[in-house]
Design an enzyme around this catalytic site. Structure first.
Site, PDB file in Angstrom:
ATOM      1  N   GLU A 189     -11.032   0.317  -3.885  1.00  0.00           N
ATOM      2  CA  GLU A 189     -10.330   0.783  -2.684  1.00  0.00           C
ATOM      3  C   GLU A 189      -9.119   1.601  -3.101  1.00  0.00           C
ATOM      4  O   GLU A 189      -8.890   1.831  -4.288  1.00  0.00           O
ATOM      5  CB  GLU A 189      -9.906  -0.425  -1.825  1.00  0.00           C
ATOM      6  CG  GLU A 189      -9.010  -1.394  -2.566  1.00  0.00           C
ATOM      7  CD  GLU A 189      -8.815  -2.718  -1.836  1.00  0.00           C
ATOM      8  OE1 GLU A 189      -9.545  -3.003  -0.885  1.00  0.00           O
ATOM      9  OE2 GLU A 189      -7.904  -3.463  -2.246  1.00  0.00           O
ATOM     10  N   ASP A 229       0.827  -1.212   0.000  1.00  0.00           N
ATOM     11  CA  ASP A 229       0.000   0.000   0.000  1.00  0.00           C
ATOM     12  C   ASP A 229       0.863   1.263   0.000  1.00  0.00           C
ATOM     13  O   ASP A 229       0.660   2.175   0.813  1.00  0.00           O
ATOM     14  CB  ASP A 229      -0.936   0.017   1.236  1.00  0.00           C
ATOM     15  CG  ASP A 229      -1.703  -1.297   1.401  1.00  0.00           C
ATOM     16  OD1 ASP A 229      -2.061  -1.889   0.376  1.00  0.00           O
ATOM     17  OD2 ASP A 229      -1.939  -1.711   2.554  1.00  0.00           O
TER      18      ASP A 229
HETATM   19  C1  6LW Z   1      -5.638  -2.126   2.102  1.00  0.00           C
HETATM   20  C2  6LW Z   1      -6.281  -2.207   0.785  1.00  0.00           C
HETATM   21  C3  6LW Z   1      -5.477  -3.278   0.218  1.00  0.00           C
HETATM   22  O1  6LW Z   1      -6.328  -1.361   3.033  1.00  0.00           O
HETATM   23  O2  6LW Z   1      -5.180  -4.162   1.210  1.00  0.00           O
HETATM   24  O3  6LW Z   1      -4.344  -4.072  -1.590  1.00  0.00           O
HETATM   25  C4  6LW Z   1      -5.586  -3.589   2.430  1.00  0.00           C
HETATM   26  N1  6LW Z   1      -5.052  -3.242  -0.974  1.00  0.00           N
HETATM   27  O4  6LW Z   1      -6.248  -1.063   0.014  1.00  0.00           O
HETATM   28  C5  6LW Z   1      -4.622  -3.910   3.533  1.00  0.00           C
HETATM   29  O5  6LW Z   1      -3.300  -3.714   3.128  1.00  0.00           O
END
Ligand code: 6LW
Length: 507
Positions: free
Chosen positions: A179, A22
């Protein structure tokens, strides 16, 4: 990006290997700063610095005081700190993160120096959802955008939200897990970059644009702009990205990806790592292409960072920022001040199965590495561990003239081997090496544990299949951390060596 912004030389990708997912990056003048998620580990949110986008050095951990990072035994492994965003605005650095722990949620910190100290948290109780982003519109209003994807106005000085969250754009039709939003003003447009498809093999990066940071947004016609799904490339799970512009005007993406190894379905053992990719703009949309294991170096002069020393002699009064502990690190359980030149650990939890284990480790950052430590178990029991979480770890420990190799794999716990050793300090060793392919079921690597004899020769105690310490087996969001622990009484460590065959290099 034009061709003359890339040189012929190749640099190694990932740019920050090991459990560093991240990534969020920002540039101030000639300096780049980057932060990552840190989950159940304390201190949290590693902060890196670079002058060339390729070579990075850890300059601290943003959350290094209990008042900033509360991780109690109620917080499971792979909860805790998720997905920070780092920005520079109005002469200050701003860091926003989610602490996935009861009563915590989204938190905002500021600093004038990214190496620290960082402020106490401003609590953002009105902001729900993980992966918060920070951006400021043309009127200086602060916008916080979270996974989902939705956005709310924020007073960053008080943490108060101004109005109700509004849905923005959620990526492709039926795509799971929209996300990791980030908003950027680039030219005439506001761009909304997101990840989608989940953080596993389907992971991807998509983008949309509009004339206002609050939408509406028009999706890029060639989304996803990055994905390795359905390919046999050595780098997989590409997603969760952030963009940065270099002083020469070129654009770059930092993103997470993994390196699965072994037969099918492939196991990645180092966690999700930070990779770099050049970005070209075509008709106002970013084009990224494949994220390779080696990429052409940027055309500007490279600025290598000093190599990390193999040995930590524990001669400093403070531990270097690479050292992390599980949930907390009270000084009465972990200190270099009690016995000069030694790290002293005083047990609390009785084993690595416990959430309050006393453990000090560093991320395994290389597919091949060798680790050694000299341990004095005269007043207790402890040793050298490879930890994925409470249910997945291998460890070699010493006490009472005996050395034992232990393995915990899901619900099973076993003593793999043991032998007697002379009284006094003993050198414990671990060698991690990729396993040559035998068939479709071959694991990713082998972990060989042993004892070093007084003449320096290594006597193997046992060799274990690395797949059981992989994310595909254990689940969750982390990777291996290799370190020292105490399971009973007080255990002293003279030094710790971590030697790898892998350095970010230029060829
Ligand atoms: C993070 C999300 C993700 O909050 O994994 O790959 C989660 N993306 O954006 C935890 O690292």
């Amino acid at each position: 990006m034009s061709e003359n912004q890339l040189s012929e030389a190749l640099v190694a990708n990932p740019i920050i290997p090991g459990l560093h997912p991240d990534p969020s990056v920002c540039r101030v003048g000639d300096d780049y700063y980057l932060v990552c998620s840190s989950f159940e580990y304390f201190p949290g949110v590693p902060v890196f610095h670079s002058r060339d986008l390729v070579h990075w050095r850890q300059i601290g951990n943003a959350l290094d005081r209990p008042g900033q990072l509360r991780l109690t035994t109620d917080t499971p492994s792979s909860a805790g700190i998720y997905a920070p965003t780092l920005r520079h605005h109005d002469g200050r650095f701003w860091l926003i993160v989610t602490n996935v722990a009861k009563g915590e949620g989204n938190l905002l910190f500021t600093a004038t120096d990214p190496a620290g100290p960082w402020s106490d948290p401003v609590r953002l109780s009105g902001i729900k959802g993980i992966d918060p982003d920070l951006a400021w519109d043309e009127d200086g209003i602060c916008l916080c955008t979270t996974a989902g994807v939705s956005q709310v106005r924020l007073d960053p000085s008080t943490g108060e939200t101004l109005g109700e969250p509004r849905p923005l754009w959620s990526g492709g039709v039926d795509a799971m897990a929209p996300e990791a939003p980030h908003l950027y003003r680039i030219g005439a447009y506001w761009y909304l970059l997101i990840a989608e498809g989940g953080t596993e093999r389907g992971h991807a990066v998509s983008i949309a644009r509009g004339t206002s940071p609050s939408g509406p947004f028009e999706p890029c016609p060639h989304n996803p702009v990055v994905t390795h799904r359905g390919t046999n490339r050595p780098v997989q799970n590409t997603g969760h990205a952030d963009l940065v512009q270099a002083p020469d005007g070129s654009w770059w993406m930092v993103l997470l990806a993994v390196r699965p190894r072994g037969g099918t379905p492939g196991w990645h053992v180092l966690g999700r790592e930070t990779f770099l990719a050049p970005v070209e703009w075509v008709d106002g949309w970013p084009v990224v292409g494949e994220v390779p294991s080696e990429l052409p170096a940027p055309a500007w002069p490279l600025v290598p960072q000093p190599a990390e020393p193999v040995r930590d002699d524990f001669d400093l009064t403070e531990l270097r920022p690479q050292w992390i502990s599980v949930r907390d690190r009270p000084v009465e359980h972990c200190t270099t001040k009690e016995r000069a030149g030694w790290l002293t650990l005083r047990a609390r939890g009785a084993s690595l199965d416990e959430r309050d284990v006393v453990f000090v480790g560093r991320r395994q950052q290389h597919l091949t590495c060798a680790v050694r430590t000299r341990v004095d178990p005269a007043e207790g029991r402890g040793g050298l561990a490879v930890r994925l979480d409470e249910e997945h770890h291998y460890e070699i420990e010493a006490s009472d003239g005996e050395v034992r190799l232990l393995a915990r794999m899901g619900p099973l716990r076993t003593v793999v081997a043991s032998r007697s050793v002379p009284a006094g300090p003993v050198v414990l060793g671990l060698r991690v090496s990729p396993t040559p392919a035998r068939d479709a079921r071959t694991g990713p690597d082998t972990l060989t544990f042993g004892v070093e004899e007084p003449d320096g020769t290594f006597t193997e105690l046992g060799a274990l299949d690395g797949r059981y310490l992989s994310t595909e087996v254990a689940g969750g969001f982390t990777g291996r951390v290799i370190g020292l622990y105490a399971a009973a009484g007080t255990v002293h460590f003279d030094w710790f060596d971590y030697e790898s065959d892998y350095e970010p290099h230029v060829s």
